[in-house]
Motif scaffolding. Structure first.
Motif, PDB file in Angstrom:
ATOM      1  N   ILE A 132       0.867  -1.177   0.000  1.00 37.45           N
ATOM      2  CA  ILE A 132       0.000   0.000   0.000  1.00 37.45           C
ATOM      3  C   ILE A 132       0.906   1.231   0.000  1.00 37.45           C
ATOM      4  O   ILE A 132       1.765   1.370   0.871  1.00 37.45           O
ATOM      5  CB  ILE A 132      -0.935   0.041   1.232  1.00 37.45           C
ATOM      6  N   GLY A 136      -2.390   5.422  -0.237  1.00 31.37           N
ATOM      7  CA  GLY A 136      -3.443   4.429  -0.062  1.00 31.37           C
ATOM      8  C   GLY A 136      -3.730   3.566  -1.270  1.00 31.37           C
ATOM      9  O   GLY A 136      -4.636   2.727  -1.224  1.00 31.37           O
ATOM     10  N   GLU A 138      -3.071   0.573  -4.085  1.00 31.19           N
ATOM     11  CA  GLU A 138      -2.547  -0.783  -3.987  1.00 31.19           C
ATOM     12  C   GLU A 138      -1.458  -1.049  -5.030  1.00 31.19           C
ATOM     13  O   GLU A 138      -1.540  -0.550  -6.161  1.00 31.19           O
ATOM     14  CB  GLU A 138      -3.667  -1.813  -4.168  1.00 31.19           C
TER      15      GLU A 138
END
Length: 266
Positions: A132, A136, A138
């Motif tokens: 992460i 925030g 991925e």
């Protein structure tokens, strides 16, 4: 000389001593040898030493660790190593159940550190096997230990990466071991801060007090012998200071028969 470098594959050549190399020393480049030492924290005695012509220390951690382990057989030891020794493969080779290693990692690239997108700021999600990023987003697993962001077009963060495919983070096979070492080094920062005072004690004494500021011989074999003799002289002076002459002579006399028997048996 250029032809010789081309034939040998070397990138530098010293005409006065082929074994010597140009190395960065105190902020400037000099023709040098690289002296390695392991020093005990209590008495500042040199546990072992070695002389190499590697231009940096990144390949010497396991070498000096193995030498130290041979002295402290089956004993638990803690090794404090400078950032210059930070090498993933060397670190994995050193750590075992009897060996704790404290070492700070090398700093990341300046632009990523300043922007906040250094790898250390990416959080690993072990359950979903992904990273992460600080914003925030991925970074799912792609291949060969690489995790790549697929949201570069969405976030538009230019400070993250210049790669067209998005930011990638590589996770090492023994990443957990490396992470544990980093955590231990941070939690034992007071002990780690003693590293410089421990290792530089002999060097300072040898250079400033004993006056050995440069080598008198040439060739790696001769310089190695010179290093061993200098370290032996240093250790003898330390032993005299710690034990005193009379007690030291008694220890040598008691030790002599066992050493003689050991040589006779071999």
């Amino acid at each position: 000389m250029k032809q010789e470098l081309k034939e040998t594959g070397e990138i530098q050549l010293c005409v006065t001593d082929p074994d010597a190399k140009s190395m960065k020393n105190n902020g400037k480049y000099e023709v040098c040898f690289n002296v390695q030492t392991a020093v005990d924290s209590k008495y500042k005695l040199i546990v072992d030493c070695d002389t190499v012509n590697d231009v940096n220390d990144q390949g010497q951690l396991s070498n000096m660790a193995k030498r130290t382990k041979q002295v402290f057989r089956n004993q638990k030891i803690t090794i404090l190593a400078d950032t210059g020794y930070y090498n993933y493969l060397e670190i994995i080779d050193v750590v075992d159940e009897n060996t704790e290693l404290l070492i700070k990692p090398q700093k990341g690239k300046h632009n990523k550190v300043v922007s906040g997108f250094d790898k250390g700021n990416f959080e690993y999600d072990a359950i979903n096997d992904r990273y992460i990023c600080p914003l925030g987003y991925e970074l799912p697993f792609k291949w060969n230990g690489r995790y790549t962001c697929e949201a570069l077009d969405i976030c538009g963060q230019k400070g993250c990466t210049s790669a067209k495919g998005g930011r990638s983070v590589t996770r090492l096979i023994d990443e957990e071991v490396i992470g544990q070492i980093a955590e231990n080094t941070h939690s034992k920062s007071n002990a780690y801060k003693q590293r410089a005072a421990i290792i530089e004690h002999p060097f300072g004494t040898i250079k400033r007090h004993l006056g050995y500021t440069y080598f008198l011989t040439r060739g790696l074999a001769s310089v190695s012998t010179e290093t061993n003799l200098i370290c032996l002289a240093y250790n003898l002076k330390r032993l005299i200071k710690i034990k005193g002459v009379k007690e030291l002579i008694c220890l040598f006399r008691d030790r002599a028969p066992s050493i003689s028997n050991m040589h006779n048996s071999t």
